[in-house]
Design a protein around this motif. Structure first.
Motif, mmCIF file in Angstrom:
data_model
loop_
_atom_site.group_PDB
_atom_site.id
_atom_site.type_symbol
_atom_site.label_atom_id
_atom_site.label_comp_id
_atom_site.label_asym_id
_atom_site.label_seq_id
_atom_site.Cartn_x
_atom_site.Cartn_y
_atom_site.Cartn_z
ATOM 1 N N PRO A 126 10.436 -10.311 1.900
ATOM 2 C CA PRO A 126 11.248 -9.681 2.946
ATOM 3 C C PRO A 126 12.443 -8.963 2.330
ATOM 4 O O PRO A 126 12.943 -9.341 1.267
ATOM 5 C CB PRO A 126 11.699 -10.865 3.810
ATOM 6 N N ALA A 127 12.931 -7.931 3.000
ATOM 7 C CA ALA A 127 14.092 -7.196 2.508
ATOM 8 C C ALA A 127 15.330 -8.094 2.473
ATOM 9 O O ALA A 127 16.180 -7.959 1.586
ATOM 10 C CB ALA A 127 14.350 -5.968 3.381
ATOM 11 N N ARG A 128 15.448 -9.014 3.420
ATOM 12 C CA ARG A 128 16.539 -9.992 3.403
ATOM 13 C C ARG A 128 16.084 -11.216 4.178
ATOM 14 O O ARG A 128 15.274 -11.121 5.087
ATOM 15 C CB ARG A 128 17.830 -9.410 3.998
ATOM 16 N N ALA A 187 0.824 -1.198 0.000
ATOM 17 C CA ALA A 187 0.000 0.000 0.000
ATOM 18 C C ALA A 187 0.866 1.259 0.000
ATOM 19 O O ALA A 187 1.991 1.266 0.498
ATOM 20 C CB ALA A 187 -0.924 0.001 1.213
ATOM 21 N N ALA A 188 0.337 2.324 -0.579
ATOM 22 C CA ALA A 188 1.053 3.588 -0.699
ATOM 23 C C ALA A 188 0.714 4.522 0.457
ATOM 24 O O ALA A 188 -0.311 4.367 1.132
ATOM 25 C CB ALA A 188 0.707 4.256 -2.027
ATOM 26 N N ALA A 193 -2.726 -1.471 9.843
ATOM 27 C CA ALA A 193 -2.393 -2.844 9.472
ATOM 28 C C ALA A 193 -3.645 -3.644 9.130
ATOM 29 O O ALA A 193 -3.661 -4.420 8.161
ATOM 30 C CB ALA A 193 -1.617 -3.515 10.597
ATOM 31 N N LEU A 194 -4.715 -3.446 9.895
ATOM 32 C CA LEU A 194 -5.954 -4.171 9.617
ATOM 33 C C LEU A 194 -6.529 -3.779 8.261
ATOM 34 O O LEU A 194 -6.928 -4.642 7.462
ATOM 35 C CB LEU A 194 -6.975 -3.897 10.728
ATOM 36 N N ALA A 195 -6.586 -2.483 7.990
ATOM 37 C CA ALA A 195 -7.131 -2.030 6.710
ATOM 38 C C ALA A 195 -6.256 -2.468 5.540
ATOM 39 O O ALA A 195 -6.761 -2.816 4.467
ATOM 40 C CB ALA A 195 -7.289 -0.508 6.718
ATOM 41 N N ALA A 196 -4.934 -2.470 5.740
ATOM 42 C CA ALA A 196 -4.032 -2.924 4.679
ATOM 43 C C ALA A 196 -4.216 -4.420 4.429
ATOM 44 O O ALA A 196 -4.191 -4.874 3.282
ATOM 45 C CB ALA A 196 -2.587 -2.619 5.049
ATOM 46 N N TRP A 197 -4.369 -5.199 5.474
ATOM 47 C CA TRP A 197 -4.607 -6.639 5.314
ATOM 48 C C TRP A 197 -5.867 -6.878 4.483
ATOM 49 O O TRP A 197 -5.914 -7.783 3.646
ATOM 50 C CB TRP A 197 -4.732 -7.309 6.671
ATOM 51 N N MET A 198 -6.879 -6.024 4.686
ATOM 52 C CA MET A 198 -8.150 -6.201 3.972
ATOM 53 C C MET A 198 -8.160 -5.542 2.601
ATOM 54 O O MET A 198 -9.183 -5.552 1.921
ATOM 55 C CB MET A 198 -9.301 -5.688 4.842
ATOM 56 N N GLY A 199 -7.018 -4.961 2.179
ATOM 57 C CA GLY A 199 -6.893 -4.576 0.792
ATOM 58 C C GLY A 199 -6.915 -3.109 0.442
ATOM 59 O O GLY A 199 -6.965 -2.766 -0.740
ATOM 60 N N ALA A 200 -6.884 -2.198 1.426
ATOM 61 C CA ALA A 200 -6.848 -0.770 1.092
ATOM 62 C C ALA A 200 -5.554 -0.433 0.354
ATOM 63 O O ALA A 200 -4.523 -1.064 0.552
ATOM 64 C CB ALA A 200 -6.979 0.081 2.351
ATOM 65 N N THR A 201 -5.605 0.581 -0.496
ATOM 66 C CA THR A 201 -4.508 0.892 -1.417
ATOM 67 C C THR A 201 -3.627 2.043 -0.959
ATOM 68 O O THR A 201 -2.410 2.010 -1.145
ATOM 69 C CB THR A 201 -5.082 1.241 -2.808
ATOM 70 N N ALA A 221 4.838 -0.470 8.972
ATOM 71 C CA ALA A 221 3.644 -1.271 9.243
ATOM 72 C C ALA A 221 3.038 -1.818 7.953
ATOM 73 O O ALA A 221 2.617 -2.982 7.887
ATOM 74 C CB ALA A 221 2.618 -0.432 9.998
ATOM 75 N N LEU A 222 2.995 -0.990 6.914
ATOM 76 C CA LEU A 222 2.427 -1.434 5.641
ATOM 77 C C LEU A 222 3.301 -2.485 4.964
ATOM 78 O O LEU A 222 2.784 -3.460 4.395
ATOM 79 C CB LEU A 222 2.239 -0.232 4.711
ATOM 80 N N ASP A 223 4.619 -2.315 5.021
ATOM 81 C CA ASP A 223 5.503 -3.292 4.394
ATOM 82 C C ASP A 223 5.432 -4.633 5.123
ATOM 83 O O ASP A 223 5.469 -5.697 4.491
ATOM 84 C CB ASP A 223 6.935 -2.773 4.372
ATOM 85 N N MET A 224 5.326 -4.601 6.440
ATOM 86 C CA MET A 224 5.199 -5.847 7.189
ATOM 87 C C MET A 224 3.879 -6.536 6.859
ATOM 88 O O MET A 224 3.839 -7.764 6.652
ATOM 89 C CB MET A 224 5.293 -5.569 8.693
#
Length: 310
Positions: free
Chosen positions: A302-304, A25-26, A268-276, A289-292
């Protein structure tokens, strides 16, 4: 046995040919050219402070910066001319000095939108749900994206008072009584998005925003958050403006300065459910939080990865 299915992502946002919110997400960073915004950390009336905020947002992972010239809540009147003075020259500076940053202007006034898009804004963030019916026409005519929002009929710069969203008359007998707000938001946003496309805004440049707190109680905002997956079902990219809002503060009984953790949990909850896209005061923390969340969803690697492989 398989795990629970991962919710679908909302559509990717496209602004002037640039895709936003693909793998993760952005973030839309907040820069308020005001002295009275509800959160003191977002008051950047001074040009130097505001440009530093844009630079910091860019470094910390924001793709969009949202420039506003009027406090959303009640306060002293700000004329059209003053709002233009606060925002338009700054939009032009951001466009010149940060050419890779997409620029949004937070306004409900068509006159301000016209000047800001002319100065380089890519997106018009109409937080007050089409109060000025000509604003979306400006976005369509000038090739900008638009945020379609929901306020339950509230007019600009007013606070909600005894708001209620009854279920529609044709709702089934066993319908969740809390769903009245979801039905109203879905129907309002769908209609606003259709009008935006009819006015010339490309479908992929239309963001829909349930607009937590605006025209809503904390109960309404919490139920909308848990209903994010139904919003993504509209087929448009979804914007979440959750950062340090009153529904977070009332839920946790905290002032704006102490609402970061609650904001990140909601994010995190909204991102899990697909918000952009997420409108945020705290870009670095929100980016992490969004990347995780994206990595857990399987959208972003993962970054590494070295643990257990050596």
């Amino acid at each position: 046995m398989t795990g629970a299915p991962v919710p679908a992502r909302a559509a990717t946002l496209v602004l002037r040919g640039r895709e936003v919110g693909g793998e993760a997400a952005a973030i839309m960073a907040i820069v308020n050219r005001t002295t009275d915004s509800f959160y003191s950390g977002a008051r950047q009336a001074d040009d130097v402070d505001a440009l530093r905020a844009v630079e910091r947002a860019s470094t910390e992972g924001a793709q969009i910066v949202d420039v506003g010239g009027v406090r959303a809540g009640t306060g002293p009147e700000v004329t059209v001319e003053e709002e233009i003075r606060r925002t338009v020259p700054f939009v032009a500076r951001v466009r010149a000095e940060f050419p890779d940053m997409l620029v949004s202007v937070d306004t409900w006034r068509a006159e301000v939108a016209r000047e800001a898009v002319g100065a380089g804004a890519d997106l018009v963030n109409d937080t007050w749900a089409g109060h000025d019916p000509h604003l979306v026409e400006v976005a369509g005519a000038l090739g900008a994206g638009i945020v379609c929002s929901h306020t339950g009929g509230a007019v600009p710069r007013t606070d909600p008072f005894q708001v209620a969203y009854p279920l529609p008359h044709d709702a089934p007998d066993d319908a969740d009584p809390r769903d009245g707000v979801v039905h109203d938001v879905l129907s309002t946003l769908a209609a606003a998005a259709r009008r935006a496309v009819a006015c010339g805004v490309p479908r992929e440049s239309v963001l829909v925003d349930p607009t937590h707190d605006f025209g809503k109680s904390t109960w309404h905002s919490l139920h909308l958050l848990r209903s994010t997956g139904r919003l993504t079902g509209l087929g448009f990219p979804v914007l979440m403006a959750l950062s340090r809002k009153d529904f977070v503060g009332e839920t946790l009984d905290l002032p704006a300065e102490e609402r970061l953790e609650g904001t990140l949990a909601a994010t995190a909850l909204a991102a899990w459910m697909g918000a952009t896209v997420f409108r945020a005061h705290d870009v670095r923390a929100t980016r992490r939080a969004l990347d995780m969340t994206a990595a857990v969803r399987g959208d972003l690697p993962p970054a590494r990865v070295v643990r257990g492989l050596g």
